[in-house]
Design a protein around this motif. Structure first.
Motif, PDB file in Angstrom:
ATOM      1  N   MET A 246     -56.016  27.716  10.716  1.00 51.85           N
ATOM      2  CA  MET A 246     -55.845  27.619   9.256  1.00 51.85           C
ATOM      3  C   MET A 246     -55.881  26.192   8.702  1.00 51.85           C
ATOM      4  N   CYS A 247     -55.455  25.245   9.489  1.00 49.95           N
ATOM      5  CA  CYS A 247     -55.436  23.840   9.043  1.00 49.95           C
ATOM      6  C   CYS A 247     -56.118  23.044  10.150  1.00 49.95           C
ATOM      7  N   ALA A 249     -58.810  20.624  10.442  1.00 51.15           N
ATOM      8  CA  ALA A 249     -59.436  19.299  10.547  1.00 51.15           C
ATOM      9  C   ALA A 249     -58.462  18.250  11.103  1.00 51.15           C
ATOM     10  N   LYS A 253     -57.628  20.624  17.888  1.00 46.70           N
ATOM     11  CA  LYS A 253     -57.111  21.874  18.462  1.00 46.70           C
ATOM     12  C   LYS A 253     -58.164  22.975  18.386  1.00 46.70           C
ATOM     13  N   VAL A 270     -60.629  26.440   9.192  1.00 47.71           N
ATOM     14  CA  VAL A 270     -60.497  26.242   7.753  1.00 47.71           C
ATOM     15  C   VAL A 270     -59.750  24.936   7.476  1.00 47.71           C
ATOM     16  N   ASP A 271     -60.270  24.171   6.550  1.00 50.30           N
ATOM     17  CA  ASP A 271     -59.492  23.029   6.069  1.00 50.30           C
ATOM     18  C   ASP A 271     -59.888  22.734   4.631  1.00 50.30           C
ATOM     19  N   ARG A 272     -58.892  22.382   3.827  1.00 48.74           N
ATOM     20  CA  ARG A 272     -59.187  22.209   2.408  1.00 48.74           C
ATOM     21  C   ARG A 272     -59.563  20.775   2.046  1.00 48.74           C
ATOM     22  N   MET A 297     -61.995  25.089   2.508  1.00 46.88           N
ATOM     23  CA  MET A 297     -61.268  25.814   1.463  1.00 46.88           C
ATOM     24  C   MET A 297     -59.776  25.873   1.792  1.00 46.88           C
ATOM     25  N   ASP A 314     -51.249  24.709  11.897  1.00 45.11           N
ATOM     26  CA  ASP A 314     -50.834  23.340  12.231  1.00 45.11           C
ATOM     27  C   ASP A 314     -50.936  22.498  10.961  1.00 45.11           C
ATOM     28  N   LEU A 352     -47.706  29.059   3.812  1.00 43.29           N
ATOM     29  CA  LEU A 352     -48.839  29.314   4.715  1.00 43.29           C
ATOM     30  C   LEU A 352     -48.445  30.280   5.831  1.00 43.29           C
TER      31      LEU A 352
END
Ligand SMILES: C[S@@+](CC[C@H](N)C(=O)[O-])C[C@H]1O[C@@H](n2cnc3c(N)ncnc32)[C@H](O)[C@@H]1O
Length: 681
Positions: A246-247, A249, A253, A270-272, A297, A314, A352
């Motif tokens: 989910m996080c 960048a 990992k 995914v990274d926003r 996103m 993370d 999250l």
């Protein structure tokens, strides 16, 4: 008469130099009032982040000595209350930087007058012993993860042996392992040991750097702290499953997850944050991760729900666990500010985590990790999530990471089940991990583990012992030099892949169709299935298990994947290896900041070299359209609408179609990447 050197040029240089100092001082000030060091470093208006980081690290190293020098010399008062932080930077540069304090500005000249007095004070009061400071006192070993997507552990061991590195015998227990890496034996530059838990992790003395080693430069050997590796290790996704990072960048990992999955199955990253996302794309490319789809996103709006079985969460945290990173000032006046910031971060983490636990119907296992040492971001978040997500419970991390003693901070319901990495004890960065499993699956987990232990009892193993040697040094110049060489190679080989779709007719039409979606498609066309990799995995796991068993009837390392892996081996026996050697780049030091910085340099260069190729695939278009359909999802969809359910059914169908297609793709499997327009952080 010889004219004087033009003043303008001189001033320009002076300004440039003092600009670095001023920015460094500004960062120190902000960090002291609670800002994250990393964020400040990123945002600093100074192009060479490595230099800036080096200056700052030096200030923190000598901070306590400077405290005494400033006090004893009374310099601040004498020099008209010059800015304290700037004075600290000047003194550090003047006394301990290999370049010295540069410039002729008035305040710099004023400081230079004190050099002799400072030297005298240092001697008189034996101040040198105060250096090292709270920020740098823990000497960590250097962990290199073998990227099993590009090579094998055996190949790396062989290479190290050729380089005359000496592989120490792997200790039987974690306690012995720690003893070894803290011992004098481990101070030699030419020794290393295989990690006692994560077999693909090799542990070296902190001075060892591999900047000249091909395997390091091409991404086969990755600098990654053990604490960071534990997150993917504990998630332990099965190959062919669906995983959501989910996080994600910059993707450290994610790449480890892909390696554990043997590049099989689906991995959504995914990274926003756009900058970090771009870096991640490059990194994953470089590390030959091929089962990933990346999404720029907010994870809260990520639309794929159905088949996600594993999640890694993370999130961005206060970073207080990172060794060598500046901690926040704990003085009283900053406590309020820091507490408010912590509260905000903890809220985001909880949001999250709740979203993840509620939104994915097939979710079986979730790892929540932070590099924070603050219970507000760790145990408190986990307790809260458990209290509102009754379907899940925690696995006991320290039972899986055998011999680990540091659990969660006492006083929370989850404390006993969580894992804390404490730098001074575990020789890693500070880290926190909790593993959530669906209650009804917990039995299954236990059965799996038991079965695995029985299996191992019956079988015999061998040990792999090897010897090897040493290597060289680092430096920014080398990094840039290497990057140039690599880029040249890339250019020749024309193997790199990337970016913008403007020139691509297909993409253009997609852009039209999808109006609000920015295209940014990175597609890679190789697949790397390492040779009898699985056999080796099982082989080493067996060895460790045997040792553990002898030592203490231990629980098996890598347990979940063992049983699966074996059956996978059978299934995969006939799959041919097709290792496509790919482009390389060079990355700086093991700090994430440096990594990101160098990747940025490389990206810039690649961009200049105009090597990009864009490929768009049908499945991309499909996915994009799915995303578009889902784009209005704002927050946790606790109750799903009929439309949402319909959409999910359709997605499922489309995804299973995609799965079938994938299965028939024997060698070439494109990596799909989508960049979605989302809100800024
Ligand atoms: C600690 S870093 C992740 C490091 C990464 N897991 C790795 O190993 O390389 C946290 C990341 O979370 C991202 N992030 C924070 N909130 C997010 C959100 N709501 N959705 C997606 N990404 C988010 C940040 O942009 C940042 O890149």
């Amino acid at each position: 008469m010889i004219p004087e050197k033009p003043a303008t040029k001189m001033n320009k240089n002076q300004d440039k130099t003092s600009g670095l100092y001023k920015i460094a001082a500004k960062i120190i000030k902000k960090v002291k009032t609670g800002s994250s060091y990393k964020t400040q470093l990123y945002q600093a208006q100074y192009p060479n982040k490595l230099t800036l980081n080096a200056v700052l690290m030096n200030v923190f190293k000598w901070e306590k000595v400077i405290d005494v020098l400033v006090e004893k010399s009374n310099i601040l008062e004498k020099e008209n209350n010059m800015d304290r932080d700037l004075v600290y930077v000047f003194i550090t540069e003047m006394m301990w930087s290999k370049f010295g304090l540069k410039g002729n500005a008035k305040n710099i000249l004023a400081i230079k007058k004190y050099k002799n007095e400072f030297l005298k004070l240092m001697k008189e009061h034996d101040l040198e012993k105060l250096s090292g400071s709270k920020y740098t006192k823990v000497l960590k070993p250097r962990f290199f993860r073998v990227n099993t997507l590009m090579t094998t552990i055996e190949e790396i061991l062989e290479k190290l042996s050729k380089l005359k590195f000496n592989k120490l015998e792997s200790p039987k227990s974690y306690a012995e392992f720690l003893e070894l890496i803290k011992s004098d034996k481990f101070k030699a530059k030419n020794v290393f040991v295989q990690d006692v838990h994560i077999k693909e992790l090799l542990v070296f003395n902190s001075k060892v750097k591999f900047y000249e080693l091909e395997e390091y430069n091409n991404g086969s050997l990755i600098v990654q702290d053990k604490a960071s590796c534990l997150a993917a290790y504990l998630l332990n996704p099965e190959p062919n499953s669906t995983v959501l990072d989910m996080c994600a960048a910059p993707g450290m990992k994610t790449s480890h997850l892909a390696a554990i999955m043997q590049n099989k199955g689906k991995l959504y990253a995914v990274d926003r944050c756009k900058d970090r996302f771009n870096i991640m794309q490059k990194m994953l490319e470089r590390y030959m991760v091929q089962n990933v789809e990346t999404f720029n996103m907010d994870a809260l709006t990520f639309p794929y729900y159905d088949d996600v079985k594993y999640i890694l969460l993370d999130p961005s945290c206060s970073g207080s666990g990172i060794v060598d990173r500046v901690r926040n000032d704990s003085s009283e006046q900053n406590q309020n500010y820091f507490q408010t910031r912590l509260k905000k971060l903890a809220n985001v983490h909880a949001q999250l985590l709740n979203h993840a636990l509620k939104s994915y119907p097939k979710l079986e296992r979730l790892v929540y990790s932070t590099c924070s040492a603050n219970h507000e971001e760790n145990e408190a978040v986990v307790d809260e999530a458990l209290s509102v997500n009754g379907k899940f419970k925690l696995l006991d991390c320290t039972k899986i990471v055998k011999g680990w003693t540091n659990k969660g901070v006492p006083g929370f319901d989850c404390s006993e089940m969580c894992l804390n990495a404490i730098p001074s004890d575990d020789c890693t960065n500070g880290f926190f991990i909790a593993v959530f499993v669906r209650r009804d699956l917990e039995e299954k987990e236990v059965v799996k583990q038991e079965k695995n232990v029985e299996d191992i009892v019956v079988k015999e193993e061998e040990n792999i012992v090897d010897e090897e040697e040493n290597i060289a040094d680092n430096e920014e110049e080398k990094l840039i030099e290497n990057t140039k060489i690599i880029n040249k190679k890339n250019k020749k080989a024309n193997k790199s892949i990337v970016i913008n779709t403007d020139s691509n007719v297909e993409s253009k039409s997609n852009i039209k169709k999808q109006k609000n979606i920015e295209d940014n498609v990175v597609v890679k066309e190789e697949q790397n299935i390492a040779d009898n990799e699985e056999e080796k995995l099982i082989e080493s796991t067996k060895i460790i298990n045997k040792k553990n068993k002898k030592a203490n009837k231990s629980i098996v390392i890598n347990t979940d994947s063992n049983v699966e892996s074996k059956s996978n081996i059978k299934k995969q026996k006939n799959i041919e290896d097709n290792v496509v050697v790919k482009e390389e780049q060079n990355i700086a030091d093991n700090e994430e900041e440096k990594l990101i910085e160098s990747t940025k340099i490389i990206n810039k260069k690649n961009k200049k070299a105009n090597k990009s190729i864009v490929i768009n695939t049908d499945s991309n278009v499909e996915s994009k359209s799915n995303i578009k359909k889902q784009k209005n999802i704002e927050s946790t969809p606790i109750v799903k609408s009929k439309n949402a359910k319909r959409r999910e059914r359709r997605l499922k169908l489309e995804q299973s179609k995609g799965k079938n297609n994938q299965n028939t793709t024997k060698v070439k499997k494109p990596k799909k990447t989508k960049k979605l327009k989302t809100e800024e952080i």
